[in-house]
Design an enzyme around this catalytic site. Structure first.
Site, PDB file in Angstrom:
ATOM      1  N   GLY A 131      45.057 -44.316  15.303  1.00 21.80           N
ATOM      2  CA  GLY A 131      46.137 -43.617  14.621  1.00 21.80           C
ATOM      3  C   GLY A 131      47.090 -44.624  14.017  1.00 21.80           C
ATOM      4  CD  GLN A 168      52.247 -47.603  14.385  1.00 20.16           C
ATOM      5  OE1 GLN A 168      51.585 -46.606  14.104  1.00 20.16           O
ATOM      6  NE2 GLN A 168      51.814 -48.522  15.247  1.00 20.16           N
ATOM      7  CG  LEU A 192      47.358 -50.531  15.936  1.00 21.52           C
ATOM      8  CD1 LEU A 192      46.969 -49.892  14.617  1.00 21.52           C
ATOM      9  CD2 LEU A 192      46.353 -51.608  16.331  1.00 21.52           C
ATOM     10  CG  HIS A 195      51.007 -43.310  20.394  1.00 17.96           C
ATOM     11  ND1 HIS A 195      50.990 -44.219  21.428  1.00 17.96           N
ATOM     12  CD2 HIS A 195      51.155 -44.048  19.267  1.00 17.96           C
ATOM     13  CE1 HIS A 195      51.141 -45.443  20.940  1.00 17.96           C
ATOM     14  NE2 HIS A 195      51.238 -45.372  19.625  1.00 17.96           N
ATOM     15  CD  GLU A 196      49.715 -42.670  15.848  1.00 16.20           C
ATOM     16  OE1 GLU A 196      50.653 -43.329  15.357  1.00 16.20           O
ATOM     17  OE2 GLU A 196      48.808 -43.190  16.517  1.00 16.20           O
ATOM     18  CG  HIS A 235      54.832 -44.810  16.150  1.00 15.84           C
ATOM     19  ND1 HIS A 235      55.414 -45.993  16.562  1.00 15.84           N
ATOM     20  CD2 HIS A 235      53.549 -44.856  16.578  1.00 15.84           C
ATOM     21  CE1 HIS A 235      54.514 -46.716  17.227  1.00 15.84           C
ATOM     22  NE2 HIS A 235      53.371 -46.046  17.249  1.00 15.84           N
TER      23      HIS A 235
HETATM   24  O1  GNR Z   1      44.864 -47.500  18.341  1.00 13.32           O
HETATM   25  C1  GNR Z   1      45.588 -46.923  19.152  1.00 13.32           C
HETATM   26  N1  GNR Z   1      45.070 -46.569  20.360  1.00 13.32           N
HETATM   27  C2  GNR Z   1      45.732 -45.745  21.249  1.00 13.32           C
HETATM   28  C3  GNR Z   1      45.230 -45.671  22.544  1.00 13.32           C
HETATM   29  C4  GNR Z   1      45.833 -44.859  23.462  1.00 13.32           C
HETATM   30  C5  GNR Z   1      46.935 -44.099  23.110  1.00 13.32           C
HETATM   31  C6  GNR Z   1      47.441 -44.165  21.833  1.00 13.32           C
HETATM   32  C7  GNR Z   1      46.848 -44.985  20.898  1.00 13.32           C
HETATM   33  S1  GNR Z   1      47.478 -45.042  19.279  1.00 13.32           S
HETATM   34  C8  GNR Z   1      47.006 -46.667  18.844  1.00 13.32           C
HETATM   35  C9  GNR Z   1      47.349 -46.959  17.395  1.00 13.32           C
HETATM   36  C10 GNR Z   1      48.846 -46.901  17.214  1.00 13.32           C
HETATM   37  O2  GNR Z   1      49.603 -47.720  17.608  1.00 13.32           O
HETATM   38  N2  GNR Z   1      49.306 -45.830  16.643  1.00 13.32           N
HETATM   39  O3  GNR Z   1      50.619 -45.668  16.515  1.00 13.32           O
HETATM   40 NI    NI Z   2      51.544 -46.793  18.086  1.00  4.95          NI
END
Ligand code: GNR
Ligand code: NI
Length: 165
Positions: free
Chosen positions: A44, A49, A90, A131-132, A135
């Protein structure tokens, strides 16, 4: 490829604004975000980011990396249950930690052309979308850790940044 901001860069704390225009520049940004995400590799990527403060995220949690998903102005309509997943980011390279999130969510958003969509997600896809979306409001997975652990992460990454400067 787009540059990815890294914790503790204060720009990662910016709150994204809704997208209102679905022009060619937006399509080019989405394509560049997918290229950056797949190359990383990641599952993602939120616009925040890459220092674009619009409510836009891309994701692909499939094994074959053939299920690209674009969510614009996303909203979580409902949450159910809980799951713990070892997350990475990331923008926080080399750090992995367990985070508890909803197990199943219903999401409403616009697609890359501004058409509405709504769907249910569970498992890793639900983790990734939550998670996204964090952000987009300036939140990082390390914010769920204890202040002491977050401070250790900050020191580790600042040291790594100095070493590569
Ligand atoms: O690549 C990503 N792997 C991930 C693994 C577990 C929980 C969330 C993620 S998202 C991350 C890419 C990222 O930082 N997206 O914002
Ligand atoms: Ni992330």
């Amino acid at each position: 490829m787009l540059d990815i901001l890294e914790f503790p860069d204060p720009r990662l704390r910016t709150k994204a604004k809704p997208v209102g225009v679905f022009d060619q520049a937006l399509q080019d940004l989405i394509d560049a975000m997918f290229a950056t995400m797949y190359a990383a590799p990641g599952i993602g990527l939120a616009a925040t980011q890459v220092n674009v403060h619009k409510q836009l995220l891309v994701a692909d949690v499939s094994e074959e990396k053939n299920q690209p998903l674009v969510l614009i102005n996303p909203k979580i309509l409902s949450r159910e249950g809980s799951q713990v997943y070892q997350e990475g980011c990331l923008s926080v390279p080399g750090i992995f930690a367990d985070v508890e999130r909803a197990d199943r969510i219903v999401v409403e958003a616009l697609d890359r052309h501004g058409q509405p969509l709504a769907f249910a997600a569970d498992g890793l896809q639900a983790v990734c979308i939550q998670h996204e979306m964090d952000h987009l409001i300036g939140k990082l997975f390390v914010d769920y850790l204890s202040p002491l652990k977050r401070e250790l992460v900050r020191k580790k990454l600042e040291k790594a940044h100095r070493a590569s400067a």
